[in-house]
Design a protein around this motif. Structure first.
Motif, short mmCIF file in Angstrom:
data_model
loop_
_atom_site.label_atom_id
_atom_site.label_comp_id
_atom_site.label_asym_id
_atom_site.label_seq_id
_atom_site.Cartn_x
_atom_site.Cartn_y
_atom_site.Cartn_z
N ASP A 209 70.06 -15.46 45.48
CA ASP A 209 70.03 -14.30 44.59
C ASP A 209 69.22 -14.63 43.34
OD1 ASP A 209 71.73 -15.98 43.18
OD2 ASP A 209 73.40 -14.58 43.11
N LEU A 210 68.98 -13.64 42.53
CA LEU A 210 68.15 -13.79 41.33
C LEU A 210 68.71 -14.84 40.38
CD1 LEU A 210 65.69 -12.78 39.71
CD2 LEU A 210 67.21 -11.09 38.68
N GLU A 211 70.01 -14.81 40.14
CA GLU A 211 70.62 -15.76 39.21
C GLU A 211 70.42 -17.19 39.67
OE1 GLU A 211 74.83 -16.78 36.95
OE2 GLU A 211 74.77 -15.16 38.41
N THR A 212 70.62 -17.45 40.94
CA THR A 212 70.43 -18.80 41.48
C THR A 212 69.00 -19.26 41.30
OG1 THR A 212 72.16 -18.41 43.12
CG2 THR A 212 70.61 -20.21 43.58
N ARG A 213 68.04 -18.38 41.54
CA ARG A 213 66.63 -18.74 41.39
C ARG A 213 66.26 -18.98 39.93
NH1 ARG A 213 63.72 -14.44 43.06
NH2 ARG A 213 65.52 -13.15 43.52
N VAL A 214 66.81 -18.17 39.02
CA VAL A 214 66.54 -18.36 37.58
C VAL A 214 67.13 -19.69 37.12
CG1 VAL A 214 67.09 -17.50 35.27
CG2 VAL A 214 66.28 -15.92 37.03
N LEU A 215 68.34 -20.00 37.53
CA LEU A 215 68.97 -21.26 37.13
C LEU A 215 68.19 -22.46 37.68
CD1 LEU A 215 72.74 -20.33 37.50
CD2 LEU A 215 71.42 -20.59 35.39
N GLU B 92 71.14 -7.14 35.38
CA GLU B 92 70.32 -6.16 36.10
C GLU B 92 68.83 -6.50 36.08
OE1 GLU B 92 71.27 -2.19 34.86
OE2 GLU B 92 73.40 -2.44 35.33
N GLY B 93 68.52 -7.77 36.31
CA GLY B 93 67.13 -8.19 36.40
C GLY B 93 66.46 -8.50 35.08
N ALA B 94 67.15 -8.31 33.97
CA ALA B 94 66.61 -8.63 32.66
C ALA B 94 67.16 -9.98 32.23
CB ALA B 94 66.98 -7.57 31.64
N ILE C 282 62.92 -7.96 36.17
CA ILE C 282 62.58 -6.71 35.49
C ILE C 282 61.93 -7.04 34.15
CG2 ILE C 282 63.48 -4.58 34.49
CD1 ILE C 282 63.67 -4.72 37.57
N SER C 283 62.53 -8.00 33.41
CA SER C 283 61.97 -8.42 32.13
C SER C 283 62.42 -9.84 31.82
CB SER C 283 62.40 -7.48 31.00
OG SER C 283 63.78 -7.61 30.74
N LEU C 284 61.61 -10.51 31.01
CA LEU C 284 61.92 -11.87 30.58
C LEU C 284 61.62 -11.96 29.09
CD1 LEU C 284 62.65 -14.84 31.07
CD2 LEU C 284 60.27 -15.23 31.72
N THR C 285 62.64 -12.31 28.32
CA THR C 285 62.50 -12.48 26.88
C THR C 285 62.84 -13.92 26.54
OG1 THR C 285 63.21 -10.20 26.53
CG2 THR C 285 63.25 -11.65 24.62
N THR C 286 61.96 -14.58 25.82
CA THR C 286 62.19 -15.96 25.42
C THR C 286 62.31 -15.99 23.90
OG1 THR C 286 60.85 -16.71 27.28
CG2 THR C 286 61.36 -18.33 25.59
N LEU C 287 63.51 -16.26 23.43
CA LEU C 287 63.79 -16.32 22.00
C LEU C 287 63.56 -17.74 21.50
CD1 LEU C 287 67.18 -14.42 22.12
CD2 LEU C 287 64.94 -13.46 21.59
N ALA C 288 63.08 -17.85 20.28
CA ALA C 288 62.86 -19.15 19.66
C ALA C 288 63.24 -19.04 18.19
CB ALA C 288 61.40 -19.57 19.80
N PRO C 289 63.53 -20.18 17.56
CA PRO C 289 63.85 -20.12 16.13
C PRO C 289 62.69 -19.53 15.35
CG PRO C 289 64.14 -22.34 17.02
CD PRO C 289 63.53 -21.52 18.08
#
Length: 164
Positions: free
Chosen positions: A60-66, A90-92, A127-134
């Motif tokens: 599943d998506l979560e397993t692949r992201v991890l 939901e894919g974000a 669906i989307s990918l957000t990468t937060l940084a300081p």
């Protein structure tokens, strides 16, 4: 359109050929089972994209992201940087980078590129990918226009509200 269809056929042919090679290899190994073969197909860089295209990937998506974050973490160690999963809904996907010290400019771009490349490689169906940084240190004297406008509007709003 003919070239596009031919390109699509070439991708499918390469994926199916690779599936056959993996099944043959797994079948010749002792103790190979159906789930092991399917898992091996899901790990192959050519076949996994074909499986994703048809919603057939075994993970599943979560397993692949991890899994992608584990790969990224290995590459981020040389930068003394960490990445964490903030949320996946939901894919974000929302991630947070924790660089050591004061990573700026091109270093932050490279860190983001490492993480986002790993995630999109294993989970291109996000669906989307957000990468937060300081927030970058403003010791250079640079002040973003947005922060000035927010401050100006807040001060102006206080005078208008007080005048009533």
């Amino acid at each position: 359109s003919r070239d596009l269809v031919q390109l699509l056929m070439d991708v499918h042919r390469a994926g199916l050929e690779r599936i056959m090679e993996l099944v043959f290899q797994a079948g010749s190994e002792s103790g190979a089972s159906g789930p092991a073969i399917i898992d091996r197909l899901g790990q192959d860089p050519i076949v996994r994209n074909l499986l994703l295209l048809y919603s057939l990937h075994p993970d599943d998506l979560e397993t692949r992201v991890l899994r992608a974050l584990d790969i990224a973490r290995a590459r981020l160690r040389k930068f003394d940087c960490r990445v964490e999963l903030v949320s996946l809904h939901e894919g974000a996907v929302q991630l947070r980078l924790h660089p050591a010290g004061h990573a700026r400019g091109s270093t932050m771009k490279e860190l983001r590129s490492i993480v986002e490349g790993a995630v999109y490689d294993l989970a291109p169906d996000l669906i989307s990918l957000t990468t937060l940084a300081p927030e970058e240190d403003s010791s250079s004297g640079f002040v973003p226009l947005e922060s000035l406008l927010k401050h100006s509007l807040a001060v102006h709003g206080a005078h208008v509200d007080g005048a009533d």
